[in-house]
Motif scaffolding. Structure first.
Motif, PDB file in Angstrom:
ATOM      1  N   ALA A   5       0.838  -1.199   0.000  1.00 30.56           N
ATOM      2  CA  ALA A   5       0.000   0.000   0.000  1.00 30.56           C
ATOM      3  C   ALA A   5       0.875   1.252   0.000  1.00 30.56           C
ATOM      4  O   ALA A   5       0.567   2.244  -0.665  1.00 30.56           O
ATOM      5  CB  ALA A   5      -0.929   0.002   1.203  1.00 30.56           C
ATOM      6  N   ALA A   6       1.988   1.224   0.747  1.00 31.94           N
ATOM      7  CA  ALA A   6       2.906   2.370   0.785  1.00 31.94           C
ATOM      8  C   ALA A   6       3.554   2.557  -0.578  1.00 31.94           C
ATOM      9  O   ALA A   6       3.745   3.690  -1.046  1.00 31.94           O
ATOM     10  CB  ALA A   6       3.960   2.174   1.862  1.00 31.94           C
ATOM     11  N   GLY A   7       3.901   1.456  -1.246  1.00 25.21           N
ATOM     12  CA  GLY A   7       4.492   1.526  -2.590  1.00 25.21           C
ATOM     13  C   GLY A   7       3.505   2.085  -3.600  1.00 25.21           C
ATOM     14  O   GLY A   7       3.870   2.884  -4.466  1.00 25.21           O
ATOM     15  N   ASP A   8       2.240   1.668  -3.491  1.00 17.14           N
ATOM     16  CA  ASP A   8       1.215   2.191  -4.402  1.00 17.14           C
ATOM     17  C   ASP A   8       0.993   3.687  -4.172  1.00 17.14           C
ATOM     18  O   ASP A   8       0.822   4.450  -5.120  1.00 17.14           O
ATOM     19  CB  ASP A   8      -0.109   1.443  -4.202  1.00 17.14           C
ATOM     20  CG  ASP A   8      -0.048   0.005  -4.746  1.00 17.14           C
ATOM     21  OD1 ASP A   8       0.876  -0.275  -5.548  1.00 17.14           O
ATOM     22  OD2 ASP A   8      -0.917  -0.805  -4.368  1.00 17.14           O
ATOM     23  N   ALA A   9       0.988   4.104  -2.911  1.00 15.82           N
ATOM     24  CA  ALA A   9       0.806   5.517  -2.588  1.00 15.82           C
ATOM     25  C   ALA A   9       1.971   6.343  -3.124  1.00 15.82           C
ATOM     26  O   ALA A   9       1.786   7.448  -3.648  1.00 15.82           O
ATOM     27  CB  ALA A   9       0.678   5.698  -1.076  1.00 15.82           C
ATOM     28  N   LYS A  10       3.175   5.781  -3.003  1.00 14.69           N
ATOM     29  CA  LYS A  10       4.368   6.469  -3.495  1.00 14.69           C
ATOM     30  C   LYS A  10       4.314   6.599  -5.012  1.00 14.69           C
ATOM     31  O   LYS A  10       4.617   7.652  -5.572  1.00 14.69           O
ATOM     32  CB  LYS A  10       5.610   5.690  -3.067  1.00 14.69           C
ATOM     33  CG  LYS A  10       6.882   6.450  -3.136  1.00 14.69           C
ATOM     34  CD  LYS A  10       8.000   5.594  -2.569  1.00 14.69           C
ATOM     35  CE  LYS A  10       9.142   6.432  -2.113  1.00 14.69           C
ATOM     36  NZ  LYS A  10      10.248   5.654  -1.602  1.00 14.69           N
ATOM     37  N   ALA A  11       3.898   5.518  -5.690  1.00 12.02           N
ATOM     38  CA  ALA A  11       3.809   5.532  -7.148  1.00 12.02           C
ATOM     39  C   ALA A  11       2.743   6.521  -7.619  1.00 12.02           C
ATOM     40  O   ALA A  11       2.951   7.263  -8.592  1.00 12.02           O
ATOM     41  CB  ALA A  11       3.503   4.135  -7.671  1.00 12.02           C
TER      42      ALA A  11
END
Length: 125
Positions: A5-11
């Motif tokens: 979820a953190a990676g998706d938010a960053k992307a």
């Protein structure tokens, strides 16, 4: 799952940043193009105004040899083109070798400096 979820938010934040940069660049290009159009319109209006002033001054045929007028820098122009030249005239004499021509035929060469002109200037053929 939290890391994903953190990676998706960053992307998605990166994509939003890129989209904002693209939009800012597009807007800047549009503003630059609009400014260019305004400057071109102003230059066209100035040229039309200068041509009207030349006509009012009695210049009817700018291709007659008597229509040449000297600028303070020493160069000669048609009367209707002199105001255009004066906008960019630096009033400096440039240095270097220049051909001396009469009716398009070379008749000599001059070395022009800030202190004067030197060289051979033969009579026209």
């Amino acid at each position: 799952a939290v890391a994903a979820a953190a990676g998706d938010a960053k992307a998605s934040a990166e994509a939003a940043r890129r989209a904002a940069e693209g939009e800012a660049m597009r807007k800047a290009k549009e503003e630059a193009a609009a400014a260019k159009r305004v400057a071109a319109d102003a230059a066209r209006a100035a040229a039309e105004r200068e041509a009207a002033e030349a006509r009012a001054a009695g210049v009817t045929d700018s291709f007659t040899p008597t229509a040449f007028v000297a600028c303070e820098c020493g160069r000669k122009f048609f009367l209707d083109r002199l105001p255009v030249h004066k906008r960019v005239c630096s009033m400096r004499k440039s240095s270097g070798i220049r051909e001396t021509t009469v009716d398009g035929k070379m008749v000599g060469s001059m070395f022009v400096t800030s202190r004067g002109a030197y060289g051979n200037e033969s009579s026209p053929m």
